[in-house]
Write an enzyme that holds these catalytic residues in place. Structure first.
Site, PDB file in Angstrom:
ATOM      1  CG  ASP A 133      -2.079   0.945   1.115  1.00 48.99           C
ATOM      2  OD1 ASP A 133      -2.358   1.422   0.006  1.00 48.99           O
ATOM      3  OD2 ASP A 133      -2.702   1.232   2.158  1.00 48.99           O
ATOM      4  CG  LEU A 159       9.166 -17.107  -3.754  1.00 50.69           C
ATOM      5  CD1 LEU A 159       8.794 -17.325  -2.288  1.00 50.69           C
ATOM      6  CD2 LEU A 159       9.801 -15.722  -3.929  1.00 50.69           C
ATOM      7  CG  HIS A 213      -0.511   2.336  -9.367  1.00 50.73           C
ATOM      8  ND1 HIS A 213      -0.673   1.947  -8.052  1.00 50.73           N
ATOM      9  CD2 HIS A 213      -1.624   3.050  -9.679  1.00 50.73           C
ATOM     10  CE1 HIS A 213      -1.840   2.411  -7.604  1.00 50.73           C
ATOM     11  NE2 HIS A 213      -2.429   3.095  -8.572  1.00 50.73           N
TER      12      HIS A 213
HETATM   13  C1  IPE Z   1      -5.422  -2.719  -0.064  1.00 53.21           C
HETATM   14  O1  IPE Z   1      -5.079  -1.380  -0.246  1.00 53.21           O
HETATM   15  C2  IPE Z   1      -5.476  -3.438  -1.366  1.00 53.21           C
HETATM   16  C3  IPE Z   1      -4.187  -3.623  -2.046  1.00 53.21           C
HETATM   17  C4  IPE Z   1      -3.007  -3.297  -1.565  1.00 53.21           C
HETATM   18  C5  IPE Z   1      -4.257  -4.223  -3.352  1.00 53.21           C
HETATM   19  P1  IPE Z   1      -6.199  -0.247  -0.354  1.00 53.21           P
HETATM   20  O2  IPE Z   1      -5.467   1.032  -0.540  1.00 53.21           O
HETATM   21  O3  IPE Z   1      -7.199  -0.607  -1.363  1.00 53.21           O
HETATM   22  O4  IPE Z   1      -6.869  -0.305   1.094  1.00 53.21           O
HETATM   23  P2  IPE Z   1      -7.750   0.760   1.880  1.00 53.21           P
HETATM   24  O5  IPE Z   1      -8.828   1.201   0.957  1.00 53.21           O
HETATM   25  O6  IPE Z   1      -6.846   1.895   2.252  1.00 53.21           O
HETATM   26  O7  IPE Z   1      -8.244   0.039   3.089  1.00 53.21           O
HETATM   27  C1  IPE Z   2      -1.646   0.288  -3.348  1.00 49.20           C
HETATM   28  O1  IPE Z   2      -1.412   1.647  -3.354  1.00 49.20           O
HETATM   29  C2  IPE Z   2      -1.922  -0.266  -4.715  1.00 49.20           C
HETATM   30  C3  IPE Z   2      -3.314  -0.710  -4.939  1.00 49.20           C
HETATM   31  C4  IPE Z   2      -4.248  -0.721  -4.034  1.00 49.20           C
HETATM   32  C5  IPE Z   2      -3.635  -1.163  -6.262  1.00 49.20           C
HETATM   33  P1  IPE Z   2      -2.618   2.700  -3.342  1.00 49.20           P
HETATM   34  O2  IPE Z   2      -2.972   2.990  -4.759  1.00 49.20           O
HETATM   35  O3  IPE Z   2      -3.710   2.235  -2.483  1.00 49.20           O
HETATM   36  O4  IPE Z   2      -1.918   3.979  -2.702  1.00 49.20           O
HETATM   37  P2  IPE Z   2      -2.521   4.963  -1.610  1.00 49.20           P
HETATM   38  O5  IPE Z   2      -3.019   4.133  -0.477  1.00 49.20           O
HETATM   39  O6  IPE Z   2      -3.634   5.715  -2.277  1.00 49.20           O
HETATM   40  O7  IPE Z   2      -1.375   5.830  -1.213  1.00 49.20           O
HETATM   41 MG    MG Z   3      -4.103   2.407  -0.504  1.00 49.73          MG
END
Ligand code: IPE
Ligand code: IPE
Ligand code: MG
Length: 245
Positions: free
Chosen positions: A19, A130, A36
């Protein structure tokens, strides 16, 4: 960093909620997709680190059921990035004896992503190092609902009796059937929640939270998480005295 670790106490299975890509990009004044794209190096580092330690399974939460409700151009860009990354990395996976697996509602992915995933799964199936498990269009509640449907189907066909259902039966009908539960779960970006990740499987997992944003995650961060894990006492409901016998 790696020298500090007890190589006899390496988790067999590590799961990661990757995240913080969006916030990482925002800090740089860039679009979310920039974050990303930079997440790929972190994925490669996590895989390399896990492989170096002799971890057997690495589950990466890559796209959740709930992430479908993000802006459509972000979803589209993520799917394209997924396809490109699989194409780019397949030869490295073969070289490093890595097996690719997927959990989640992958039939809901765009056709190109679905097909690339199936192909990569097939090509790497005989690798013995792995196992990298991508959780895609995945959520724990979705998976538990799916397992329930599979079990109900067997009951209606007379292949299973309700009184014969055990915890093991249930585990065997999850997408993760046959994969041991993670000993360690890491979440980056300083959020303290599970966000519908492996709800059944995390029952006794050690949780590790780090403020590092996912695109900045490197092997040393993985080693730090494992070091922290190795200091913990896993009791599984017993007393400290019992587990230290
Ligand atoms: C969790 O992250 C899902 C992934 C890392 C793929 P999110 O960014 O979607 O989670 P929330 O919405 O902050 O809980
Ligand atoms: C995690 O990073 C990737 C996915 C959930 C696909 P985020 O896109 O949720 O990044 P933040 O949480 O908005 O910083
Ligand atoms: Mg996120």
């Amino acid at each position: 960093m790696k020298e500090k670790l007890d190589l006899t106490k390496i988790p067999r299975h590590i799961a990661i909620i990757m995240d913080g890509n969006g916030r990482w990009a925002k800090k740089k004044g860039a679009m979310r997709i920039f974050g990303h794209r930079h997440a790929i190096q972190a994925v490669k580092d996590a895989i390399e680190g896990a492989d170096n330690l002799g971890v057997k399974y690495l589950t990466l939460f890559s796209f959740s059921t709930e992430n479908w409700s993000r802006p459509q151009d972000e979803v589209k860009a993520l799917m394209e990035l997924l396809v490109k990354t699989i194409i780019d990395e397949i030869s490295l996976m073969m070289k490093n004896n890595i097996r690719l697996e997927v959990i989640g509602d992958i039939e809901s992915l765009p056709k190109s992503a679905y097909e690339k995933l199936m192909e990569a799964r097939k090509v790497t199936a005989a690798n013995t190092g792995l196992t990298v498990i991508l959780a895609l269009s995945y959520s724990g509640q979705w998976e538990i609902t799916q397992a329930t449907k599979r079990i109900a189907q067997k009951i209606s066909e007379g292949k299973l009796k309700p009184e014969d259902i055990t915890q093991q039966t249930f585990a065997d009908h999850l997408d993760t059937a046959g994969i041991p539960d993670p000993e360690l779960m890491i979440r980056t970006s300083g959020e303290y929640r599970i966000s519908n990740f492996l709800l059944w499987q995390l029952a006794y997992t050690e949780l590790y939270f780090t403020p590092v944003l996912w695109p900045d995650f490197r092997t040393e961060h993985l080693y730090a998480a494992v070091e922290d894990y190795q200091k913990r006492e896993r009791r599984f409901g017993k007393t400290g005295e019992q587990v230290n016998l």
